[in-house]
Write a protein that holds these residues in place. Sequence first.
Motif, PDB file in Angstrom:
ATOM      1  N   ASP A 173      33.622  17.723 -26.532  1.00  0.00           N
ATOM      2  CA  ASP A 173      32.806  16.508 -26.624  1.00  0.00           C
ATOM      3  C   ASP A 173      31.312  16.785 -26.456  1.00  0.00           C
ATOM      4  OD1 ASP A 173      34.782  14.782 -27.207  1.00  0.00           O
ATOM      5  OD2 ASP A 173      34.500  13.480 -25.476  1.00  0.00           O
ATOM      6  N   GLY A 174      30.938  17.990 -26.023  1.00  0.00           N
ATOM      7  CA  GLY A 174      29.534  18.369 -25.913  1.00  0.00           C
ATOM      8  C   GLY A 174      28.782  17.665 -24.794  1.00  0.00           C
ATOM      9  N   MET A 175      29.481  17.290 -23.733  1.00  0.00           N
ATOM     10  CA  MET A 175      28.801  16.611 -22.625  1.00  0.00           C
ATOM     11  C   MET A 175      28.093  17.630 -21.729  1.00  0.00           C
ATOM     12  SD  MET A 175      31.708  13.816 -21.549  1.00  0.00           S
ATOM     13  CE  MET A 175      30.683  12.930 -20.386  1.00  0.00           C
ATOM     14  N   ALA A 176      27.019  17.180 -21.072  1.00  0.00           N
ATOM     15  CA  ALA A 176      26.321  18.041 -20.112  1.00  0.00           C
ATOM     16  C   ALA A 176      27.192  18.197 -18.858  1.00  0.00           C
ATOM     17  CB  ALA A 176      24.987  17.416 -19.748  1.00  0.00           C
ATOM     18  N   GLU A 177      26.972  19.289 -18.123  1.00  0.00           N
ATOM     19  CA  GLU A 177      27.784  19.519 -16.920  1.00  0.00           C
ATOM     20  C   GLU A 177      27.620  18.388 -15.907  1.00  0.00           C
ATOM     21  OE1 GLU A 177      26.779  23.439 -15.582  1.00  0.00           O
ATOM     22  OE2 GLU A 177      27.867  24.401 -17.238  1.00  0.00           O
ATOM     23  N   SER A 178      26.399  17.858 -15.824  1.00  0.00           N
ATOM     24  CA  SER A 178      26.173  16.756 -14.877  1.00  0.00           C
ATOM     25  C   SER A 178      26.972  15.507 -15.299  1.00  0.00           C
ATOM     26  CB  SER A 178      24.686  16.423 -14.802  1.00  0.00           C
ATOM     27  OG  SER A 178      24.205  16.084 -16.095  1.00  0.00           O
ATOM     28  N   GLU A 179      27.058  15.273 -16.605  1.00  0.00           N
ATOM     29  CA  GLU A 179      27.841  14.122 -17.098  1.00  0.00           C
ATOM     30  C   GLU A 179      29.329  14.331 -16.837  1.00  0.00           C
ATOM     31  OE1 GLU A 179      25.602  12.462 -21.027  1.00  0.00           O
ATOM     32  OE2 GLU A 179      26.347  14.513 -21.166  1.00  0.00           O
ATOM     33  N   VAL A 180      29.794  15.563 -17.052  1.00  0.00           N
ATOM     34  CA  VAL A 180      31.206  15.873 -16.796  1.00  0.00           C
ATOM     35  C   VAL A 180      31.516  15.655 -15.316  1.00  0.00           C
ATOM     36  CG1 VAL A 180      32.973  17.675 -16.844  1.00  0.00           C
ATOM     37  CG2 VAL A 180      31.310  17.524 -18.706  1.00  0.00           C
ATOM     38  N   ALA A 181      30.609  16.103 -14.451  1.00  0.00           N
ATOM     39  CA  ALA A 181      30.809  15.938 -13.006  1.00  0.00           C
ATOM     40  C   ALA A 181      30.896  14.462 -12.640  1.00  0.00           C
ATOM     41  CB  ALA A 181      29.658  16.609 -12.259  1.00  0.00           C
ATOM     42  N   SER A 182      30.008  13.666 -13.239  1.00  0.00           N
ATOM     43  CA  SER A 182      30.010  12.233 -12.958  1.00  0.00           C
ATOM     44  C   SER A 182      31.300  11.589 -13.452  1.00  0.00           C
ATOM     45  CB  SER A 182      28.792  11.600 -13.639  1.00  0.00           C
ATOM     46  OG  SER A 182      28.911  10.208 -13.649  1.00  0.00           O
ATOM     47  N   LEU A 183      31.712  11.970 -14.660  1.00  0.00           N
ATOM     48  CA  LEU A 183      32.916  11.359 -15.237  1.00  0.00           C
ATOM     49  C   LEU A 183      34.172  11.707 -14.431  1.00  0.00           C
ATOM     50  CD1 LEU A 183      33.653  11.059 -18.996  1.00  0.00           C
ATOM     51  CD2 LEU A 183      35.465  11.713 -17.436  1.00  0.00           C
ATOM     52  N   LEU A 184      34.236  12.958 -13.957  1.00  0.00           N
ATOM     53  CA  LEU A 184      35.425  13.384 -13.214  1.00  0.00           C
ATOM     54  C   LEU A 184      35.311  13.115 -11.713  1.00  0.00           C
ATOM     55  CD1 LEU A 184      36.112  16.819 -14.986  1.00  0.00           C
ATOM     56  CD2 LEU A 184      37.295  14.651 -15.370  1.00  0.00           C
ATOM     57  N   SER A 185      34.160  12.593 -11.285  1.00  0.00           N
ATOM     58  CA  SER A 185      33.913  12.321  -9.856  1.00  0.00           C
ATOM     59  C   SER A 185      34.109  13.570  -9.009  1.00  0.00           C
ATOM     60  CB  SER A 185      34.834  11.189  -9.367  1.00  0.00           C
ATOM     61  OG  SER A 185      34.633  10.045 -10.131  1.00  0.00           O
ATOM     62  N   VAL A 186      33.549  14.687  -9.476  1.00  0.00           N
ATOM     63  CA  VAL A 186      33.574  15.937  -8.693  1.00  0.00           C
ATOM     64  C   VAL A 186      32.146  16.487  -8.680  1.00  0.00           C
ATOM     65  CG1 VAL A 186      35.971  16.499  -9.250  1.00  0.00           C
ATOM     66  CG2 VAL A 186      34.144  17.359 -10.723  1.00  0.00           C
ATOM     67  N   PRO A 187      31.827  17.354  -7.691  1.00  0.00           N
ATOM     68  CA  PRO A 187      30.488  17.955  -7.673  1.00  0.00           C
ATOM     69  C   PRO A 187      30.246  18.821  -8.913  1.00  0.00           C
ATOM     70  CG  PRO A 187      31.632  18.307  -5.587  1.00  0.00           C
ATOM     71  CD  PRO A 187      32.645  17.766  -6.535  1.00  0.00           C
TER      72      PRO A 187
END
Lengths: 156, 154
Positions: free
Chosen positions: A121-135
């Motif tokens: 999906d090409g998401m940024a790592e910060s976006e992935v962290a937010s979406l998965l609710s993990v650091p």
Amino acid sequence: MRAAQRGDARAIDALVRELSPLIGRICGAIALDEGEDAMQEALIAVVGNLRALREPAAVRGWARRIAVREAVRVAKRRPVTADADAVQARDVDLDTAMDVRAVLAKLSPDQRAVLVLRDLDGMAESEVASLLSVPEGTVKSRLHRARASFANRWMS
Amino acid sequence: MTWPTVELDPITRLRAIAAAFPNAGVGEVVLDVPFDRAWAWLMDFERTTSRFDTMVTNVRVRQRTDTTAKLVVRQRGNPFPMPFDVSIEPGFCMMRASGRLFLVLMAAVPEGDDRTRYAHAEAIPLPGLGRTRARVQRMVDADLRRLRRNIGTY
């Protein structure tokens, strides 16, 4: 979108069809053999909670979050049947979906989720962290392990 | 590199739409009839709907194309004929009564060469009717029992 939230069946149908490629891609890559179940549960969760969505423009991001959650949940409920040994035993055809699937099956659902969101999906790592609710550090380490595992399988 | 993906099938589509309606009844059966025959029979509204829908006594087709239909349905206990707008695709059908009084969804996929997996949903798509779900579900269950008995008969 507003019509779908008001319960117009035709608008709901249009929304289901519009979101299904996104949800199908996420559920297929994370839940693998259980992808169809995950997709059904994700769509039911999306449509069943549609009225609670306050910002209609955010529907795709909201649906992505639900799809990842359902795909990981379903994948953890029923372990994937991995046949990666078969992949290693023969010449790997890097272009076939079957080989990708076998390699993905050797990863954990959480690793697949990070890999899908970041690399598919090409998401940024910060976006992935937010979406998965993990650091963000957790995302980085899962991604590193997933990519390393992926690379090792493909090279072997 | 090709990632595994999942396509939307008609039965998942039906279950997703039904999830929007708190009083929706949903059921699924496997019919001992090949898909093409089962779907053709189900879409022959005038001749077959009353053979499995326990509420329907008569159906008249006012207009019909390959993808749409306008029906007038007479129901048991309802003196007023109910007009329906219908959209039809292979394996998927949505029937909406005027005034959002009633919604019927029908979906089917082949189950091997000789059988058909069929899903059916009914709902009253008006707000505040969640308590009627058990009743709607009983109607759907009864429809599916009749469908299994009568599929293919005229």
